[in-house]
Design a protein around this motif. Sequence first.
Motif, PDB file in Angstrom:
ATOM      1  N   MET A  70       0.831  -1.203   0.000  1.00 49.64           N
ATOM      2  CA  MET A  70       0.000   0.000   0.000  1.00 49.64           C
ATOM      3  C   MET A  70       0.862   1.248   0.000  1.00 49.64           C
ATOM      4  O   MET A  70       1.852   1.318   0.708  1.00 49.64           O
ATOM      5  N   VAL A  71       0.464   2.210  -0.808  1.00 49.61           N
ATOM      6  CA  VAL A  71       1.220   3.461  -0.905  1.00 49.61           C
ATOM      7  C   VAL A  71       0.536   4.532  -0.063  1.00 49.61           C
ATOM      8  O   VAL A  71      -0.611   4.868  -0.301  1.00 49.61           O
ATOM      9  N   ILE A  72       1.225   5.011   0.937  1.00 46.32           N
ATOM     10  CA  ILE A  72       0.743   6.209   1.640  1.00 46.32           C
ATOM     11  C   ILE A  72       1.932   7.161   1.748  1.00 46.32           C
ATOM     12  O   ILE A  72       2.909   6.845   2.414  1.00 46.32           O
ATOM     13  N   ILE A  77       0.121  12.264  -0.682  1.00 39.56           N
ATOM     14  CA  ILE A  77      -1.264  11.790  -0.779  1.00 39.56           C
ATOM     15  C   ILE A  77      -2.101  12.349   0.359  1.00 39.56           C
ATOM     16  O   ILE A  77      -3.198  12.864   0.152  1.00 39.56           O
ATOM     17  N   ILE A  78      -1.558  12.253   1.584  1.00 45.47           N
ATOM     18  CA  ILE A  78      -2.264  12.776   2.759  1.00 45.47           C
ATOM     19  C   ILE A  78      -2.514  14.273   2.583  1.00 45.47           C
ATOM     20  O   ILE A  78      -3.605  14.778   2.841  1.00 45.47           O
ATOM     21  N   ARG A 116      -2.708  15.965  -0.189  1.00 51.16           N
ATOM     22  CA  ARG A 116      -3.709  16.203  -1.221  1.00 51.16           C
ATOM     23  C   ARG A 116      -5.125  16.016  -0.659  1.00 51.16           C
ATOM     24  O   ARG A 116      -6.027  16.790  -0.935  1.00 51.16           O
ATOM     25  N   GLY A 117      -5.302  14.949   0.150  1.00 53.71           N
ATOM     26  CA  GLY A 117      -6.592  14.686   0.788  1.00 53.71           C
ATOM     27  C   GLY A 117      -6.991  15.819   1.718  1.00 53.71           C
ATOM     28  O   GLY A 117      -8.124  16.284   1.703  1.00 53.71           O
ATOM     29  N   LEU A 118      -6.011  16.252   2.510  1.00 52.17           N
ATOM     30  CA  LEU A 118      -6.244  17.333   3.473  1.00 52.17           C
ATOM     31  C   LEU A 118      -6.659  18.609   2.742  1.00 52.17           C
ATOM     32  O   LEU A 118      -7.616  19.288   3.126  1.00 52.17           O
ATOM     33  N   LYS A 151      -8.032  18.827  -0.244  1.00 51.86           N
ATOM     34  CA  LYS A 151      -9.373  18.679  -0.803  1.00 51.86           C
ATOM     35  C   LYS A 151     -10.433  18.788   0.281  1.00 51.86           C
ATOM     36  O   LYS A 151     -11.489  19.377   0.076  1.00 51.86           O
ATOM     37  N   VAL A 203     -13.067  16.193   5.976  1.00 57.93           N
ATOM     38  CA  VAL A 203     -11.604  16.226   5.879  1.00 57.93           C
ATOM     39  C   VAL A 203     -10.988  14.824   5.978  1.00 57.93           C
ATOM     40  O   VAL A 203     -10.255  14.417   5.074  1.00 57.93           O
ATOM     41  N   MET A 220     -11.835  12.777   2.767  1.00 56.95           N
ATOM     42  CA  MET A 220     -11.072  13.118   1.562  1.00 56.95           C
ATOM     43  C   MET A 220      -9.679  12.487   1.613  1.00 56.95           C
ATOM     44  O   MET A 220      -9.138  12.063   0.593  1.00 56.95           O
ATOM     45  N   ILE A 221      -9.076  12.415   2.804  1.00 59.52           N
ATOM     46  CA  ILE A 221      -7.752  11.791   2.940  1.00 59.52           C
ATOM     47  C   ILE A 221      -7.853  10.305   2.597  1.00 59.52           C
ATOM     48  O   ILE A 221      -7.048   9.776   1.820  1.00 59.52           O
ATOM     49  N   VAL A 222      -8.883   9.632   3.143  1.00 60.28           N
ATOM     50  CA  VAL A 222      -9.065   8.206   2.857  1.00 60.28           C
ATOM     51  C   VAL A 222      -9.289   7.990   1.362  1.00 60.28           C
ATOM     52  O   VAL A 222      -8.727   7.078   0.750  1.00 60.28           O
ATOM     53  N   GLU A 235      -8.263   9.832  -1.137  1.00 61.62           N
ATOM     54  CA  GLU A 235      -7.002  10.014  -1.868  1.00 61.62           C
ATOM     55  C   GLU A 235      -6.116   8.775  -1.744  1.00 61.62           C
ATOM     56  O   GLU A 235      -5.482   8.357  -2.708  1.00 61.62           O
ATOM     57  N   ILE A 236      -6.078   8.187  -0.555  1.00 59.51           N
ATOM     58  CA  ILE A 236      -5.289   6.955  -0.353  1.00 59.51           C
ATOM     59  C   ILE A 236      -5.851   5.841  -1.227  1.00 59.51           C
ATOM     60  O   ILE A 236      -5.120   5.115  -1.895  1.00 59.51           O
ATOM     61  N   ALA A 289      -4.864   6.472  -4.864  1.00 58.23           N
ATOM     62  CA  ALA A 289      -3.437   6.249  -5.117  1.00 58.23           C
ATOM     63  C   ALA A 289      -3.114   4.759  -5.166  1.00 58.23           C
ATOM     64  O   ALA A 289      -2.219   4.323  -5.881  1.00 58.23           O
ATOM     65  N   ASN A 290      -3.850   3.959  -4.395  1.00 64.59           N
ATOM     66  CA  ASN A 290      -3.576   2.518  -4.342  1.00 64.59           C
ATOM     67  C   ASN A 290      -4.455   1.699  -5.282  1.00 64.59           C
ATOM     68  O   ASN A 290      -4.405   0.486  -5.283  1.00 64.59           O
ATOM     69  N   TRP A 315      -7.529   0.929  -5.169  1.00 65.63           N
ATOM     70  CA  TRP A 315      -8.345  -0.064  -4.462  1.00 65.63           C
ATOM     71  C   TRP A 315      -9.542  -0.493  -5.288  1.00 65.63           C
ATOM     72  O   TRP A 315      -9.960  -1.637  -5.255  1.00 65.63           O
TER      73      TRP A 315
END
Lengths: 140, 150
Positions: A1-3, A7-8, A10-12, A14, B21, B24-26, B28-29, B32-33, B35
């Motif tokens: 898994m890529v974290i 990525i974090i 970008r999520g934050l 958004k 918030v 959105m982080i989940v 993005e993860i 990226a993977n 899933w």
Amino acid sequence: MVISREIIYRGLQKGLLSTWELAKILMPTVFIITLLRTSGGLESVASFFAPLMQYLGLPGEAAIIIFSGYFINLYAAIGGMVTLELATNEMLIIAVMLGFCHSLLLELAVSKKAGAPISYILPLRAGASILAGFVLGGLL
Amino acid sequence: MFWEGIYNGLLGVWTIARIVVPLMIVIEIAKANQWLDRVNRWLHPPFRVIGLSEHAAFPVLVAVIFGLTFGSGVILSNVREGKLSSKELRIIGTFIAICHAMIEDTLLFFVLGVPLWILIFPRLSVAIIASMIVHRFYLWRQEKATMIAN
């Protein structure tokens, strides 16, 4: 898994952007509805829509929430829902109705771009929404 | 009255922000993977009921989880590559117009106290039924066309 931090981040970003979008819509909606309520304007809107809304098992002032949801977005509708005191079953009816049909100005354009014409999607979504309100309003 | 408005507004923003918030982080993860690629591999068989191949099921899954805009993006790139028939396009359009962003939309009302099943079940079942009707309609039309041709 890529974290990764990227990525974090970008999520934050958004998430915060959505929160800002939400604040921009929700604050004025809440404000206007609070203003309408204290000035008595809400009562006239409510009594105007009450005869229609009763078929959906909703009070007249819920018309404002439904319209905000249909034409603006769910955040605007939620602004209305946190401002007006609604019974649990009324919240439930509104949630299902707006689940089917919301943010029409934006989403009809998106659907159209993805190959589904407005003349097809609009009756589909509005029909499902109103029918759901009618059924739930009768049941609850 | 003024402060009541401000307070209600901020409370509403906070209620939603604390969900949006982290969500959105989940998301993005998950993107990226990839899933969803994996999920699609074992989730696509039921989509055959509404006339969608494994390939056509993917944009539906993207829209249901991530939202209408993401799903439409996948549709557009597939259309450009000529991978979707007009029938599939209509079925997908029907499904995702009714049932999309099921995580975000659902959580927004869930935090206001609406039970999860009432947020998911109606949208999902109406989307399935409506798509099935569209699928059947196309099958029926095809059948009629071959009958006339013969």
